[in-house]
Enzyme design. Structure first.
Site, PDB file in Angstrom:
ATOM      1  N   HIS A  17       0.774  -0.777   0.038  1.00 21.99           N
ATOM      2  CA  HIS A  17       0.074  -0.001  -0.059  1.00 21.99           C
ATOM      3  C   HIS A  17       1.013   1.204   0.229  1.00 21.99           C
ATOM      4  CE1 HIS A  17      -3.730   2.574  -0.259  1.00 21.99           C
ATOM      5  NE2 HIS A  17      -3.184   3.137   1.894  1.00 21.99           N
ATOM      6  N   GLU A  18       2.346   1.300   0.656  1.00 22.35           N
ATOM      7  CA  GLU A  18       2.832   2.183   0.851  1.00 22.35           C
ATOM      8  C   GLU A  18       3.766   3.181  -0.381  1.00 22.35           C
ATOM      9  OE1 GLU A  18       2.076   4.834   3.124  1.00 22.35           O
ATOM     10  OE2 GLU A  18       0.305   3.561   3.918  1.00 22.35           O
ATOM     11  N   HIS A  21       1.863   4.287  -3.177  1.00 27.22           N
ATOM     12  CA  HIS A  21       1.974   5.829  -2.654  1.00 27.22           C
ATOM     13  C   HIS A  21       3.212   6.336  -2.931  1.00 27.22           C
ATOM     14  CE1 HIS A  21      -2.484   6.313  -1.039  1.00 27.22           C
ATOM     15  NE2 HIS A  21      -1.741   5.484   0.384  1.00 27.22           N
TER      16      HIS A  21
END
Length: 363
Positions: A17-18, A21
């Protein structure tokens, strides 16, 4: 080891997920000065040319830091490569990239499982399994003597058979007979046990006995006919999981009073994952895909402190032509963060208290 495997699954999903980003920012030339896996004290860190990479003490979380609001940053406030100075579309891509990464990762997890392990199917055996009994000693199931691992073969003389319909029949009998005695035929090991249970009247007006029910049988896997079928079947399974997750979230919102107790925190998720790793390690792929889809859908909700909340601020900015005042945005985000932290702590305490090992300490 099974617990560590479950924690590792959650940690990988958070990293994915990170990383979504982070890569969305860096590929657009946007500064990102921190990439951390976990929260709390730093255990290990490496300072790259532009970014500090760190592993922190508590692995169930993570974040990407931007220098926009870093008081120690030497980057000029008007630098076009600061996130806040980029067009709305660029910022929206960065904010939504974590959700997109989780969805893509979930799909490829399913393709990997189907391609290497096979398509999952279930070989039904007679009866309905009782994998869990409520720890409350006053529950109807506990009073009746039902134990985890029992297999319900018949209720009121009606055989439950070898299909998913057996669970439906048993649930109907329990729900439609509150405060009435029901005769159950159980298989416990090699023994047949006959007992009676009296369902309690629930808040919804239906009978309940305090057990979790599962199909009785074993998971079997069938090989697929090639890589094309693996991708096709993976897409079908991905769609099924996504739809079911969205429907479950909808039921939670529309019928919160009856479904709130089904909300699970990280401790419960780790417990479920540990059981899967111990009993059927190959299913960890599907478990990880399910959690990844859940993480994506929850994060896209327009709630403060979530990705969806930040996208909502961008939408308001696009509509009115200017962003909301920083004080308002910070206040909303901080309030949302405190609420999420409070909910997280509550779920951790609740799930920990319900662990079998903890329950035994108080018996």
């Amino acid at each position: 080891m099974s617990v560590l495997a479950a924690i590792a699954v959650l940690a990988v999903l958070i990293v994915v997920h990170e990383l979504g980003h982070f890569l969305a920012a860096r590929l657009q030339g946007i500064y990102a000065n921190r990439f951390s896996v976990g929260f709390g004290p730093v255990l290990l860190k490496y300072q790259g040319s532009e970014t500090e990479y760190a592993i922190r003490a508590f692995p169930l979380g993570g974040f990407v830091g931007f220098p926009d609001d870093d008081p120690d940053s030497t980057i000029p406030p008007n630098d076009p490569n600061l996130l806040r100075n980029r067009p709305i579309l660029d910022r929206a891509i960065v904010i939504s990239a974590g959700v997109i990464a989780n969805l893509i990762f979930a799909y490829f997890l399913l393709v990997t499982q189907i391609g290497f392990v096979g398509v999952q199917d279930f070989n039904y055996q007679p009866g309905v399994l009782v994998p869990e009994v409520a720890s409350d000693i006053s529950s109807a199931a506990t009073k009746a003597g039902i134990k985890p691992g029992d297999i319900v073969l018949a209720v009121e003389g009606k055989q439950l058979g070898e299909s998913q319909a057996g669970i439906t029949l048993l649930m109907q009998e329990i729900q439609t007979h509150p405060n009435e005695s029901l005769a159950l035929d159980l298989k416990r090991g090699d023994q047949i046990v006959n007992l009676k249970v009296t369902p309690e009247l629930g808040k919804d007006g239906k009978g309940q006995i305090g057990v979790r029910l599962s199909p009785n049988g074993k998971v079997v896997r069938k090989p697929v006919g090639g890589i094309v079928q693996a991708f096709t079947t993976g897409a079908e399974e991905f769609q099924r999981i996504t739809v079911l997750t969205a429907q479950g979230l909808g039921q939670l919102v529309s019928n919160f009073g009856e479904t709130a107790d089904q909300i699970a925190g990280p401790v419960k998720i780790v417990e479920i994952g540990a059981n899967i790793a111990k009993n059927d390690a190959a299913s960890l792929f599907q478990f990880a895909a399910l959690i990844s889809v859940n993480l994506a859908i929850i994060n896209i909700l327009p709630l403060p402190a979530l990705d969806g909340g930040q996208l909502a601020f961008l939408l308001i900015e696009a509509i009115q032509g200017k962003p909301l005042p920083t004080k308002i945005q910070d206040g909303v985000m901080q309030t949302g963060l405190m609420l999420l932290l409070g909910l997280g702590i509550f779920l951790i305490v609740k799930d920990t208290a319900n662990l079998e090992g903890i329950q035994q300490l108080f018996r």
